[in-house]
Motif scaffolding. Sequence first.
Motif, mmCIF file in Angstrom:
data_model
loop_
_atom_site.group_PDB
_atom_site.id
_atom_site.type_symbol
_atom_site.label_atom_id
_atom_site.label_comp_id
_atom_site.label_asym_id
_atom_site.label_seq_id
_atom_site.Cartn_x
_atom_site.Cartn_y
_atom_site.Cartn_z
ATOM 1 N N ARG A 97 -7.528 -3.208 3.505
ATOM 2 C CA ARG A 97 -8.328 -2.035 3.092
ATOM 3 C C ARG A 97 -8.303 -0.968 4.178
ATOM 4 N N THR A 98 -8.476 -1.398 5.447
ATOM 5 C CA THR A 98 -8.408 -0.439 6.549
ATOM 6 C C THR A 98 -7.027 0.193 6.631
ATOM 7 N N ASN B 253 0.831 -1.206 0.000
ATOM 8 C CA ASN B 253 0.000 0.000 0.000
ATOM 9 C C ASN B 253 0.863 1.252 0.000
ATOM 10 N N PHE C 96 -4.996 0.698 4.234
ATOM 11 C CA PHE C 96 -4.763 1.632 3.133
ATOM 12 C C PHE C 96 -5.144 3.048 3.549
ATOM 13 N N SER D 74 -8.089 -9.263 3.691
ATOM 14 C CA SER D 74 -8.520 -8.230 2.740
ATOM 15 C C SER D 74 -9.097 -7.026 3.469
#
Length: 320
Positions: free
Chosen positions: A148-149, A73, A151, A144
């Motif tokens: 996402r968190t 990321n 990021f 996943s």
Amino acid sequence: MSGLLALLDDVVALTKVAAATLDDTAAQAAKVGAKTAGVVIDDAAVTPRYVTGLAAKRELPIVGRIAWGSLKNKLLYLLPAAMLLTVFLPAAIIPILMLGGLYLAFEGTEKVHHLLSGEGEKDMFAAAAAAGIDPQALEDQRVSGAIRTDFILSAEIMAIALANTTTPDLLTKALVLAFVGIAVTVAVYGAVAIIVKADDVGLALAQRNGAISGPVGRALVYGMPPFLKALSLVGTIAMLWVGGGILIHGLHEFGIHWPDETIRAVSEAVGAAVPFAGGVLAWIAGAFGAALVGLAAGAAVLAVIHIVGARFTTGQTPKV
């Protein structure tokens, strides 16, 4: 011979430039490291929940997968994006930073709301496990979700680092961001790995039941749940403090000075009132003021989401 000497001169010159760049990088990285502390604390507080309820032997592999995703990321997506913004659209950095600050304030306020209302946060993963989802699918889902968190939190870390890197040199900027990204990832997920395995270590020590290992093991086993709760609380406060501070700084950049000036005046007054601990109390007062700003901004976002959500759900304007 003269050609060799010229080449050596070039090598020495390049080495000096590289050394100067590394020195500048280290200085800049040290400067911006403290600015990202609040987001880092929250990152460390959020991640352990993604491994709760899974087999102990999968905890460290899952942390490793999330750490690798976090590193990608930062280095593959956010670092190039930050460099492009620096070159082509530097005016967008402060607004993007403020959006991130608003998001942190909203997240912190939502956690405060859950705490005060007694609702607790929904554990979608526990529900999925109860529904009989395949363990590998559940693990992939958790990884996943964690990436996402991460990021969002990583974007805020990189934006803070970029905003506080004062050197005009693009190479140094890139090196600072890369260094901060790697250092933060190692620090956060190293700490998370220690946290999630502490209870297993404590259980092993308690089972040995030695004169020292027994009490230490039992302390770890019984101490980790309240420690995780305390860490979550610290993460919430840090989000409000950092989010509010970012918003205050952004408003100041856009010519709205009174929030910054008011908090600064209160901090100085508190520091002057207690000379023997003035510096510490002034800092606490400033952090508390920033957290209040974050709480107010987060509450406004939460109210808007509630109103808009209620309209879409019922088709009517909710009563306030």
